[in-house]
Design a protein around this motif. Structure first.
Motif, mmCIF file in Angstrom:
data_model
loop_
_atom_site.group_PDB
_atom_site.id
_atom_site.type_symbol
_atom_site.label_atom_id
_atom_site.label_comp_id
_atom_site.label_asym_id
_atom_site.label_seq_id
_atom_site.Cartn_x
_atom_site.Cartn_y
_atom_site.Cartn_z
ATOM 1 N N LEU B 63 0.834 -1.211 0.000
ATOM 2 C CA LEU B 63 0.000 0.000 0.000
ATOM 3 C C LEU B 63 0.867 1.258 0.000
ATOM 4 O O LEU B 63 0.561 2.237 -0.683
ATOM 5 C CB LEU B 63 -0.947 0.003 1.203
ATOM 6 N N ARG B 64 1.960 1.222 0.749
ATOM 7 C CA ARG B 64 2.852 2.380 0.788
ATOM 8 C C ARG B 64 3.465 2.605 -0.600
ATOM 9 O O ARG B 64 3.606 3.739 -1.048
ATOM 10 C CB ARG B 64 3.942 2.151 1.846
ATOM 11 N N ARG B 65 3.793 1.512 -1.267
ATOM 12 C CA ARG B 65 4.351 1.623 -2.621
ATOM 13 C C ARG B 65 3.342 2.307 -3.548
ATOM 14 O O ARG B 65 3.700 3.179 -4.338
ATOM 15 C CB ARG B 65 4.705 0.227 -3.143
ATOM 16 N N MET B 66 2.089 1.896 -3.460
ATOM 17 C CA MET B 66 1.094 2.510 -4.338
ATOM 18 C C MET B 66 0.912 3.991 -3.992
ATOM 19 O O MET B 66 0.832 4.844 -4.894
ATOM 20 C CB MET B 66 -0.251 1.788 -4.251
ATOM 21 N N GLY B 114 -11.138 0.483 8.090
ATOM 22 C CA GLY B 114 -11.035 0.615 9.528
ATOM 23 C C GLY B 114 -9.679 0.246 10.113
ATOM 24 O O GLY B 114 -9.454 0.427 11.300
ATOM 25 N N ASP B 115 -8.767 -0.264 9.260
ATOM 26 C CA ASP B 115 -7.424 -0.571 9.753
ATOM 27 C C ASP B 115 -6.644 0.745 9.897
ATOM 28 O O ASP B 115 -6.485 1.494 8.931
ATOM 29 C CB ASP B 115 -6.726 -1.496 8.756
ATOM 30 N N GLU B 116 -6.165 0.992 11.103
ATOM 31 C CA GLU B 116 -5.536 2.289 11.386
ATOM 32 C C GLU B 116 -4.294 2.546 10.531
ATOM 33 O O GLU B 116 -4.086 3.645 10.032
ATOM 34 C CB GLU B 116 -5.169 2.400 12.871
ATOM 35 N N GLU B 117 -3.458 1.524 10.367
ATOM 36 C CA GLU B 117 -2.214 1.743 9.615
ATOM 37 C C GLU B 117 -2.484 1.931 8.123
ATOM 38 O O GLU B 117 -1.859 2.772 7.474
ATOM 39 C CB GLU B 117 -1.231 0.590 9.843
ATOM 40 N N ARG B 120 -3.715 5.378 7.711
ATOM 41 C CA ARG B 120 -2.668 6.398 7.834
ATOM 42 C C ARG B 120 -1.879 6.546 6.534
ATOM 43 O O ARG B 120 -1.570 7.660 6.099
ATOM 44 C CB ARG B 120 -1.721 6.049 8.995
ATOM 45 N N ILE B 121 -1.565 5.414 5.889
ATOM 46 C CA ILE B 121 -0.828 5.478 4.612
ATOM 47 C C ILE B 121 -1.622 6.281 3.587
ATOM 48 O O ILE B 121 -1.094 7.143 2.886
ATOM 49 C CB ILE B 121 -0.543 4.054 4.088
ATOM 50 N N TYR B 122 -2.916 5.998 3.528
ATOM 51 C CA TYR B 122 -3.779 6.699 2.579
ATOM 52 C C TYR B 122 -3.846 8.190 2.917
ATOM 53 O O TYR B 122 -3.707 9.051 2.043
ATOM 54 C CB TYR B 122 -5.171 6.064 2.630
ATOM 55 N N GLU B 123 -4.038 8.492 4.186
ATOM 56 C CA GLU B 123 -4.170 9.895 4.597
ATOM 57 C C GLU B 123 -2.872 10.663 4.393
ATOM 58 O O GLU B 123 -2.886 11.845 4.039
ATOM 59 C CB GLU B 123 -4.601 9.978 6.067
#
Lengths: 202, 202
Positions: B63-66, B114-117, B120-123
């Motif tokens: 997800l961080r890569r995307m 609802g997954d916090e991490e 956070r990556i998305y935000e």
């Protein structure tokens, strides 16, 4: 809710669904069982299974209830100038989300998480809100700007409704640093601002 | 990817993550295991566990890569007038989402679920995109309009970015009935339109 309260079954079911919506403030939809609702409502599981044959049907009914509430409370009612009417509808939405923040976020999350039926309930509510803009108060605002209904305008109005949801949730997260009246006026004004971009008069 | 390709470990890890992103087009994040990636990449599970110690770490890295890709491809690079630069950045975003639609929707859903991490990556990606508007191309557009940076302007720009995501996904769902160039110009123009609502010059 007392078990002795006499209500017609439809009204009773609505009350049970309202309790279900309330419960989404303190637990995730996944964790909201019919047993939990029975306990909160102080009635027997058997009676609840009379209204909802299983957990999934119950969940769908709770989300539909919340969607119906949002559509109902934001309905144009007063005989106000178009922009004032838009401010009033937005205020009803902001007040609802403020009072039911956790439930509303649960609803958005359930819709986003990939379940097709949850997603449809959410999208139908959004479509109802957006379509109304072309039928009622918003239509007058748009007409005054010379905005003609078109797929491009519908797309931008849809985008506006997404921005409203995002802005209201951010505003709550950010401890309402901006005055509520200013927020409502900004949101209301941004609809004609965005719609007029695709106006043929421009 | 051949197991014989010689690459430095960082580059290799990026390639593996790109494969992970690709896989989100055909399966949900939940169903994307390290074993699946090993099979797709044609390398051993053991080697993959060298890069990612568990499934969750792997998912976060994908997800961080995307998110990093979206931020990178939309970065202002060309020496263009501000509004043209905005159109160019939006085009990069539209092209990315068009090419990686299912993966992108998976990303948004994972963030919303609802997954916090994940959230956070998305935000963080959204904040990076929004903050940039006050640093680069967008800043010139805003300055030309006399828009002064403020919490209210930031809030409305954030709302604009939510509308862009929503409009682009709707546009794809609706089989691109609107010309892409028109779409880009509408989205780019709606930023100053919305921001100028809170301008002190107005």
């Amino acid at each position: 809710m007392s078990t002795r309260t006499r209500l017609d079954p439809r009204r009773r079911k609505e009350q049970l669904l309202d309790l279900g919506v309330e419960q989404l403030s303190v637990r995730r939809l996944d964790d909201l069982s019919i047993d939990t609702l029975a306990e909160v409502a102080g009635i027997s599981r058997g009676l609840l299974y009379h209204y909802f044959s299983n957990k999934r049907e119950f969940h769908l009914a709770v989300l539909r209830r919340m969607a119906d509430q949002v559509v109902a409370i934001t309905a144009p009612t007063a005989d106000l100038p178009p922009l004032d009417q838009m401010v009033r509808s937005l205020e009803a939405f902001v007040d609802f989300v403020s009072a039911n923040r956790e439930s509303y976020v649960s609803f958005v999350r359930a819709a986003a998480a990939g379940d097709e039926e949850f997603h449809r309930i959410y999208e139908e509510a959004r479509a109802a809100l957006t379509d109304r803009i072309f039928d009622h108060a918003g239509a007058d605002v748009l007409a005054e700007l010379g905005v003609v209904d078109s797929p491009a305008v519908r797309l931008m109005v849809r985008g506006w409704s997404a921005s409203v949801e995002d802005v209201v949730l951010s505003w709550l997260d950010d401890d309402r640093r901006i005055d509520k009246q200013q927020l409502l006026e900004m949101l209301a004004s941004s609809l004609p601002a965005v719609a007029s971009i695709v106006s043929p008069t421009r």
